[in-house]
Design a protein around this motif. Sequence first.
Motif, short mmCIF file in Angstrom:
data_model
loop_
_atom_site.label_atom_id
_atom_site.label_comp_id
_atom_site.label_asym_id
_atom_site.label_seq_id
_atom_site.Cartn_x
_atom_site.Cartn_y
_atom_site.Cartn_z
N PRO A 1 27.22 -13.11 61.03
CA PRO A 1 26.11 -13.60 60.20
C PRO A 1 24.86 -12.97 60.50
O PRO A 1 24.51 -13.45 61.86
CB PRO A 1 26.46 -15.09 60.03
N LYS A 2 23.87 -12.89 59.65
CA LYS A 2 22.52 -12.49 59.94
C LYS A 2 21.84 -13.70 60.71
O LYS A 2 21.00 -13.30 61.48
CB LYS A 2 21.82 -11.72 58.78
N GLU A 3 22.35 -14.69 60.14
CA GLU A 3 21.57 -16.06 60.78
C GLU A 3 21.78 -16.27 62.25
O GLU A 3 21.22 -17.04 62.89
CB GLU A 3 21.91 -17.24 59.89
N ASN A 4 22.97 -15.43 62.87
CA ASN A 4 23.01 -15.73 64.06
C ASN A 4 22.39 -15.02 65.01
O ASN A 4 22.50 -14.99 66.26
CB ASN A 4 24.73 -15.46 64.30
N PHE A 5 21.53 -14.07 64.45
CA PHE A 5 20.58 -13.33 65.38
C PHE A 5 19.15 -13.94 65.44
O PHE A 5 18.73 -14.04 64.32
CB PHE A 5 20.64 -11.79 64.86
N ASP B 1 18.08 -25.99 72.11
CA ASP B 1 18.01 -26.61 70.80
C ASP B 1 18.71 -26.11 69.79
O ASP B 1 19.19 -26.79 68.83
CB ASP B 1 16.31 -26.45 70.45
N TRP B 2 19.29 -24.60 69.77
CA TRP B 2 20.11 -24.23 68.97
C TRP B 2 21.53 -24.86 68.93
O TRP B 2 22.17 -24.96 67.93
CB TRP B 2 20.11 -22.63 69.20
N MET C 1 11.36 -20.17 65.72
CA MET C 1 12.41 -19.04 66.24
C MET C 1 12.20 -17.90 65.20
O MET C 1 11.92 -18.14 64.12
CB MET C 1 13.90 -19.56 65.87
N GLY C 2 12.42 -16.78 65.83
CA GLY C 2 12.20 -15.71 64.84
C GLY C 2 13.89 -15.42 64.33
O GLY C 2 14.93 -15.45 64.94
N VAL C 3 13.78 -15.31 62.86
CA VAL C 3 15.06 -15.71 62.08
C VAL C 3 14.68 -14.42 60.84
O VAL C 3 13.62 -14.16 60.50
CB VAL C 3 15.30 -16.74 61.73
N ASN D 1 23.65 -29.46 63.91
CA ASN D 1 24.94 -29.11 64.13
C ASN D 1 25.02 -27.49 64.22
O ASN D 1 25.74 -26.68 63.76
CB ASN D 1 25.48 -29.49 62.92
N GLY D 2 24.00 -26.99 65.10
CA GLY D 2 23.82 -25.65 65.32
C GLY D 2 23.47 -24.68 64.34
O GLY D 2 23.59 -23.43 64.55
N LYS D 3 22.88 -25.19 63.28
CA LYS D 3 22.38 -24.38 62.20
C LYS D 3 20.90 -24.78 62.09
O LYS D 3 20.46 -25.89 61.93
CB LYS D 3 23.20 -24.80 60.75
N TRP D 4 20.06 -23.62 62.03
CA TRP D 4 18.51 -23.73 61.99
C TRP D 4 18.27 -23.61 60.22
O TRP D 4 19.17 -23.12 59.66
CB TRP D 4 17.75 -22.60 62.61
N LYS D 5 17.00 -24.34 59.97
CA LYS D 5 16.64 -24.34 58.63
C LYS D 5 15.12 -24.36 58.71
O LYS D 5 14.36 -25.05 59.45
CB LYS D 5 16.99 -25.59 58.01
N ILE D 6 14.58 -23.39 57.78
CA ILE D 6 13.12 -23.51 57.96
C ILE D 6 12.55 -24.68 57.18
O ILE D 6 12.89 -25.03 56.05
CB ILE D 6 12.93 -22.17 56.97
#
Length: 357
Positions: free
Chosen positions: A175-179, A283-284, A295-297, A319-324
């Motif tokens: 998934p792109k969100e993992n980069f 933190d991730w 974070m650069g996402v 829970n390991g997921k970032w949110k803007i």
Amino acid sequence: MLTSCCCSQKLSTKQQIIVVASKNKTKMAEPIKVVVTGAAGQIAYSLLYQIASGAVFGPEQPVFLHLLDIAPMMGVLEGVVMELADCALPLLAGVLPTANPEEAFKDVAAAFLVGAMPRKEGMERKDLLSANVRIFKEQGQALDKVARKDVKILVVGNPANTNALICSKYAPSIPKENFTAMTRLDQNRAQAQLAAKLGVKVQDVKNVIIWGNHSSTQFPDASNAVVTVNGAQKPVPAALNDEEFLKSTFVTTVQKRGAAVIAARKMSSALSAAKAASDHMRDWFLGTGDRWVSMGVVSDGSYGTPRDVVFSFPVTVSNGKWKIVEGLTISDFARKMIDATGKELDEEKNDALEVCK
């Protein structure tokens, strides 16, 4: 417990055997595999200890380190492996040194992509782009083929934002969100500058934002930052009461800090970069609580930014997921700065995609 590791390169016995120091009989979690590229380099030299000591994934999470570097650096890497053994770290379950990307990325849960063509004094970013496309294409393909599909990838090697984008392009099954790209170093720099100006501890300042590219166009933004003074929180702009500083000296100091370090050391930031990489990945994996981090996402167009570039935003992680972070007011000054760094990232992306062809 004794772990032996072999790789495709001709390695000495010292490289192939890592003794796990822990004799604690308490049942621990299963080790996770973590890869660090450019493992014989300066940043990795500081980073590896932080990972293996528990500073990143927590004090109860063993790690098995995969160390990737180019074949000519295997001799140097042998010394790094010996030093890791000599640290006698209880959480270090094993080490695999290799020059083979598919060995390095096999089943990894976290990837620190540190190795890149190094930035040198006076070097233009476009020169870095051309040299790094090949590196991150190869690493993306290896990640796609052998890494865990939930692997969390942090690109540290510059130009980090566009390197992360290229890497994701060649790993379509992840998934792109993992980069992600590292702008935490810029956030840490900004936080330290504000703390010094306010005369408080660095931990008393939070929610500083880095928008955009990890470059001299980045926008360090203190407009939403808060500071704790005598037990009470105040907005940083009100506490400073110096708008001109926040729009000029503060911004340019953070933007040019990397160049200032290079001018002084004749080498790029290493110790602070390793600390920032540790902060980012910690933190991730473990979460941010009520703090915002930069974070650069991959951009979804939030705040009028260009889509499909890796852009630094304020995020929270759970829970390991970032949110803007949503709903922030963007001033006219901020709009101008965000647009400028977005334009640079669009240009970098187009230049890198041309190289890919």
